[in-house]
Design an enzyme around this catalytic site. Sequence first.
Site, short mmCIF file in Angstrom:
data_model
loop_
_atom_site.label_atom_id
_atom_site.label_comp_id
_atom_site.label_asym_id
_atom_site.label_seq_id
_atom_site.Cartn_x
_atom_site.Cartn_y
_atom_site.Cartn_z
N LYS A 242 0.01 4.25 -0.25
CA LYS A 242 -0.66 5.41 0.35
C LYS A 242 -0.46 6.64 -0.54
O LYS A 242 -0.45 6.51 -1.76
CB LYS A 242 -0.16 5.65 1.78
CG LYS A 242 -0.18 4.37 2.64
CD LYS A 242 0.01 4.65 4.08
CE LYS A 242 0.11 3.35 4.85
NZ LYS A 242 0.05 3.51 6.28
N GLU B 147 -5.34 -5.33 10.47
CA GLU B 147 -4.35 -4.30 10.71
C GLU B 147 -4.66 -3.57 12.03
O GLU B 147 -5.52 -2.66 12.05
CB GLU B 147 -4.36 -3.28 9.58
CG GLU B 147 -4.04 -3.87 8.23
CD GLU B 147 -3.48 -2.81 7.28
OE1 GLU B 147 -2.36 -3.00 6.81
OE2 GLU B 147 -4.16 -1.79 7.06
N GLU C 6 -6.92 4.37 7.95
CA GLU C 6 -6.72 5.80 7.66
C GLU C 6 -7.95 6.39 6.96
O GLU C 6 -8.29 7.55 7.17
CB GLU C 6 -5.44 5.98 6.83
CG GLU C 6 -4.21 5.73 7.69
CD GLU C 6 -2.96 5.32 6.94
OE1 GLU C 6 -2.93 5.42 5.69
OE2 GLU C 6 -2.00 4.88 7.60
N GLY D 61 2.52 1.89 10.82
CA GLY D 61 3.50 2.97 10.70
C GLY D 61 4.18 3.34 12.00
O GLY D 61 4.82 4.39 12.09
N SER E 242 3.48 -2.49 10.35
CA SER E 242 4.93 -2.48 10.61
C SER E 242 5.62 -3.79 10.22
O SER E 242 6.56 -4.23 10.89
CB SER E 242 5.21 -2.13 12.06
OG SER E 242 4.75 -0.81 12.36
N ASN F 235 0.87 -1.18 0.00
CA ASN F 235 0.00 0.00 0.00
C ASN F 235 0.90 1.23 0.00
O ASN F 235 1.51 1.55 1.02
CB ASN F 235 -0.89 -0.03 1.25
CG ASN F 235 -1.71 1.24 1.42
OD1 ASN F 235 -1.81 2.05 0.50
ND2 ASN F 235 -2.28 1.41 2.60
N HIS G 79 -9.51 0.86 4.94
CA HIS G 79 -8.24 1.05 5.65
C HIS G 79 -8.49 1.97 6.83
O HIS G 79 -9.30 2.89 6.75
CB HIS G 79 -7.20 1.65 4.69
CG HIS G 79 -5.81 1.64 5.27
ND1 HIS G 79 -5.40 2.57 6.20
CD2 HIS G 79 -4.76 0.83 5.04
CE1 HIS G 79 -4.14 2.32 6.52
NE2 HIS G 79 -3.72 1.26 5.84
C1 PEP Z 1 -0.72 -0.03 6.06
O1 PEP Z 1 -0.82 1.16 5.83
O2 PEP Z 1 -1.60 -0.78 5.64
C2 PEP Z 1 0.43 -0.51 6.81
C3 PEP Z 1 0.39 -1.72 7.27
O3 PEP Z 1 1.46 0.38 6.99
P1 PEP Z 1 2.92 0.03 7.61
O4 PEP Z 1 3.39 -1.26 6.99
O5 PEP Z 1 3.78 1.20 7.22
O6 PEP Z 1 2.74 -0.10 9.09
#
Ligand code: PEP
Length: 247
Positions: A11, A161, A95, A167, A207, A9, A93
Amino acid sequence: MPKKLAAGNWKMNGLAAELSEIDALTAAHPDPSCDILICPPATLLSRMADRTGGTAIKLGGQDCHEAASGAHTGDVSAPMLADAGASHVILGHSERRADHGETDGLVSAKAGAAAAAGLVPVICVGETLEEREAGETLAIVGRQLRGSVPGALSTLVIAYEPVWAIGTGKVPSIEEIGEVHGFIRAELRGMGAAFDPGATPILYGGSVKPGNAAEIFAVADVDGALVGGASLKASDFSGIIASLEAA
Ligand code: PEP
């Protein structure tokens, strides 16, 4: 068994200069034993599709509107994503849920629109830190699943998630990941839906890095990862893909 999937992703990251990362990724994985999906910003989708045609790399959107077309300034529809070369779309997601107030009902409507356009929805669920600390993780994830996943879908991907792991460099314990993934599989089986719950990939996201991917992929019912930051560089994402292929 679900086909394993390494999904990236990007973003709101990526300009034309970053298309070289897709070239590096396709060159590094000419014949992968898992599925590989990159979800770039919508602005890069068709240019990326020009470069991934005939390769094993699949492309996806990061969101879509629940309508196929119409007066929705700034939005992108599922048929537009498909037209630009997408096969998948990330929906719900955290976000989007936090920044745009997306509800389970809206995510479900978007998933229906995605399926109607021939896209595979990648539906995201996960608890906040406060919810985990209150012991509500499974209740929250269960509610999100029941509200966000239309039973009429024939194909989908689930991404677990934890919001607090995205992040941040923080990752749940292996036991915590295993508990939630097992719970999600059981919930999918209980839905009596059109899709095959045993063949539905359940991704972990939050992460994931080359250094922790192998131990996460060894957990039961973890069928791959949804990766943010570490998907931006082909060298990092390749390490995660290699761990998934070896799992
Ligand atoms: C994500 O945005 O779906 C995600 C898992 O981000 P990150 O791997 O940077 O934690």
